[in-house]
Scaffold this active site. Structure first.
Site, PDB file in Angstrom:
ATOM      1  N   HIS A  34       0.838  -1.195   0.000  1.00 47.15           N
ATOM      2  CA  HIS A  34       0.000   0.000   0.000  1.00 47.15           C
ATOM      3  C   HIS A  34       0.875   1.248   0.000  1.00 47.15           C
ATOM      4  O   HIS A  34       2.047   1.182   0.355  1.00 47.15           O
ATOM      5  CB  HIS A  34      -0.846   0.090   1.282  1.00 47.15           C
ATOM      6  CG  HIS A  34      -1.596  -1.134   1.660  1.00 47.15           C
ATOM      7  ND1 HIS A  34      -2.966  -1.206   1.594  1.00 47.15           N
ATOM      8  CD2 HIS A  34      -1.191  -2.331   2.151  1.00 47.15           C
ATOM      9  CE1 HIS A  34      -3.372  -2.389   2.021  1.00 47.15           C
ATOM     10  NE2 HIS A  34      -2.304  -3.093   2.369  1.00 47.15           N
ATOM     11  N   TYR A  35       0.303   2.397  -0.332  1.00 51.95           N
ATOM     12  CA  TYR A  35       0.899   3.653   0.134  1.00 51.95           C
ATOM     13  C   TYR A  35      -0.030   4.256   1.171  1.00 51.95           C
ATOM     14  O   TYR A  35      -1.221   3.942   1.220  1.00 51.95           O
ATOM     15  CB  TYR A  35       1.227   4.616  -1.002  1.00 51.95           C
ATOM     16  CG  TYR A  35       0.103   5.187  -1.847  1.00 51.95           C
ATOM     17  CD1 TYR A  35      -1.118   5.619  -1.317  1.00 51.95           C
ATOM     18  CD2 TYR A  35       0.283   5.366  -3.218  1.00 51.95           C
ATOM     19  CE1 TYR A  35      -2.101   6.175  -2.100  1.00 51.95           C
ATOM     20  CE2 TYR A  35      -0.703   5.921  -4.026  1.00 51.95           C
ATOM     21  CZ  TYR A  35      -1.893   6.329  -3.445  1.00 51.95           C
ATOM     22  OH  TYR A  35      -2.872   6.895  -4.226  1.00 51.95           O
ATOM     23  N   THR A  36       0.535   5.135   2.001  1.00 52.79           N
ATOM     24  CA  THR A  36      -0.254   5.666   3.117  1.00 52.79           C
ATOM     25  C   THR A  36      -1.302   6.667   2.660  1.00 52.79           C
ATOM     26  O   THR A  36      -2.378   6.751   3.263  1.00 52.79           O
ATOM     27  CB  THR A  36       0.663   6.328   4.153  1.00 52.79           C
ATOM     28  OG1 THR A  36       1.506   7.290   3.495  1.00 52.79           O
ATOM     29  CG2 THR A  36       1.534   5.280   4.848  1.00 52.79           C
ATOM     30  N   GLU A  99       2.490  -0.849   4.589  1.00 50.80           N
ATOM     31  CA  GLU A  99       2.181   0.534   4.217  1.00 50.80           C
ATOM     32  C   GLU A  99       3.490   1.270   3.926  1.00 50.80           C
ATOM     33  O   GLU A  99       4.443   1.216   4.719  1.00 50.80           O
ATOM     34  CB  GLU A  99       1.436   1.246   5.339  1.00 50.80           C
ATOM     35  CG  GLU A  99      -0.001   0.782   5.544  1.00 50.80           C
ATOM     36  CD  GLU A  99      -0.978   1.448   4.586  1.00 50.80           C
ATOM     37  OE1 GLU A  99      -0.547   2.303   3.789  1.00 50.80           O
ATOM     38  OE2 GLU A  99      -2.176   1.116   4.656  1.00 50.80           O
ATOM     39  N   HIS A 141      -2.331  -3.149  -3.449  1.00 51.43           N
ATOM     40  CA  HIS A 141      -3.686  -2.958  -2.928  1.00 51.43           C
ATOM     41  C   HIS A 141      -4.668  -2.798  -4.089  1.00 51.43           C
ATOM     42  O   HIS A 141      -5.801  -3.286  -4.045  1.00 51.43           O
ATOM     43  CB  HIS A 141      -3.705  -1.727  -2.017  1.00 51.43           C
ATOM     44  CG  HIS A 141      -4.872  -1.670  -1.100  1.00 51.43           C
ATOM     45  ND1 HIS A 141      -5.172  -0.557  -0.344  1.00 51.43           N
ATOM     46  CD2 HIS A 141      -5.830  -2.568  -0.805  1.00 51.43           C
ATOM     47  CE1 HIS A 141      -6.250  -0.792   0.377  1.00 51.43           C
ATOM     48  NE2 HIS A 141      -6.675  -2.006   0.118  1.00 51.43           N
ATOM     49  N   ASP A 151      -3.417   2.249  -4.926  1.00 53.45           N
ATOM     50  CA  ASP A 151      -2.070   2.217  -4.372  1.00 53.45           C
ATOM     51  C   ASP A 151      -1.407   0.846  -4.497  1.00 53.45           C
ATOM     52  O   ASP A 151      -2.107  -0.155  -4.580  1.00 53.45           O
ATOM     53  CB  ASP A 151      -2.091   2.675  -2.906  1.00 53.45           C
ATOM     54  CG  ASP A 151      -3.036   1.860  -2.025  1.00 53.45           C
ATOM     55  OD1 ASP A 151      -4.196   1.656  -2.427  1.00 53.45           O
ATOM     56  OD2 ASP A 151      -2.628   1.436  -0.931  1.00 53.45           O
TER      57      ASP A 151
END
Length: 255
Positions: A34-36, A99, A141, A151
């Site tokens: 994921h990215y945040t 993340e 994700h 993401d």
């Protein structure tokens, strides 16, 4: 839980209360990246550890390569949300969530620093080794929640992970003008495309109709495997890249 020892060497520990027992399986067999999507890493870390958020992740990786573990790998972190892969809908129970600090598309999406990607790669290598996770089950994700999530996005350097033996990748076919499939198309070619996407793991109905969901899934596929152009149109580059991925899986399974 008051604390635990980190499972990745050098990782810091900050315990999130947002977790539970894994269901159906005791061991993860997938990694979801994921990215945040928040303004700062500190803000993301606080949110992932806030009981009111009802979200968490096993790991958080900062831009400078610092790694924070918030949930033990044996536990079920709440990172994937509504998602599916090969028809399985409880992705949280079969995955380790990572993340990666990045503001994301809505807050000034930017390239991932080298030190951050080196840390993500090292983290993934360790997880893959501990659980023998297949290369094709290191996913975005956006792969498991197409349309709902985008993401870690088209700037994420999957090639760097692949070079270290993490993830499944083939060279993307060159983009050229020519016939393509797009929203509104119907017929056997659309059905074949949907069948290949489903065979790889994506959640798409095999209907022979290039509907909105098919367009969304094609975009998700492109975002991971043909990142140069993400438009939801199944051009020959997209189709050839998908065929190459499936062929490489078949070849690997035959060994």
């Amino acid at each position: 839980m008051s604390g635990f020892l980190p499972e990745h060497p050098g990782a810091e520990v900050r315990v999130s209360p947002n977790f539970g027992p894994r269901r159906e399986t005791l061991r993860p067999d997938m990694i979801v990246l994921h990215y945040t999507g928040m303004a700062s890493g500190a803000g993301a870390e606080a949110w992932l550890c806030n009981p009111e958020s009802e979200v968490s992740s096993h790991y958080l990786v900062y831009e400078d390569g610092r790694i924070v573990q918030m949930v033990r790998e044996q536990d079920r972190a709440w990172h994937a949300g509504k998602s599916s892969w090969f028809g399985r809908t409880d992705i949280n129970s079969c995955s380790v969530g990572i993340e990666i600090v990045n503001p994301g598309h809505s807050l000034g999406y930017k390239a991932f620093p080298k030190r951050q990607i080196e840390a993500v790669t090292s983290l993934c290598v360790g997880i893959v080794g501990r659980y023998l996770i297949p290369a094709e089950r290191v996913l975005a994700h956006s792969d498991v929640a197409p349309g709902r999530k985008v993401d870690p996005g088209e700037k994420f350097p999957w090639k760097a992970l692949f070079a270290a033996g993490v993830g499944h990748l083939v060279p993307a076919a060159a983009i050229r003008s020519g016939a393509s499939l797009r929203a509104g198309d119907t017929g056997a070619d659309v059905e074949a495309l949907q069948s290949m996407l489903a065979l790889y793991g994506y959640g798409v109905e095999i209907s022979g109709v290039y509907d909105h969901q098919t367009e969304i899934v094609v975009s998700a596929f492109q975002r991971h495997f043909r990142r140069r152009l993400v438009d939801g149109v199944a051009d020959q580059s997209t189709i050839s890249t998908l065929q190459r991925l499936l062929a490489s899986l078949k070849a690997a399974s035959a060994k």
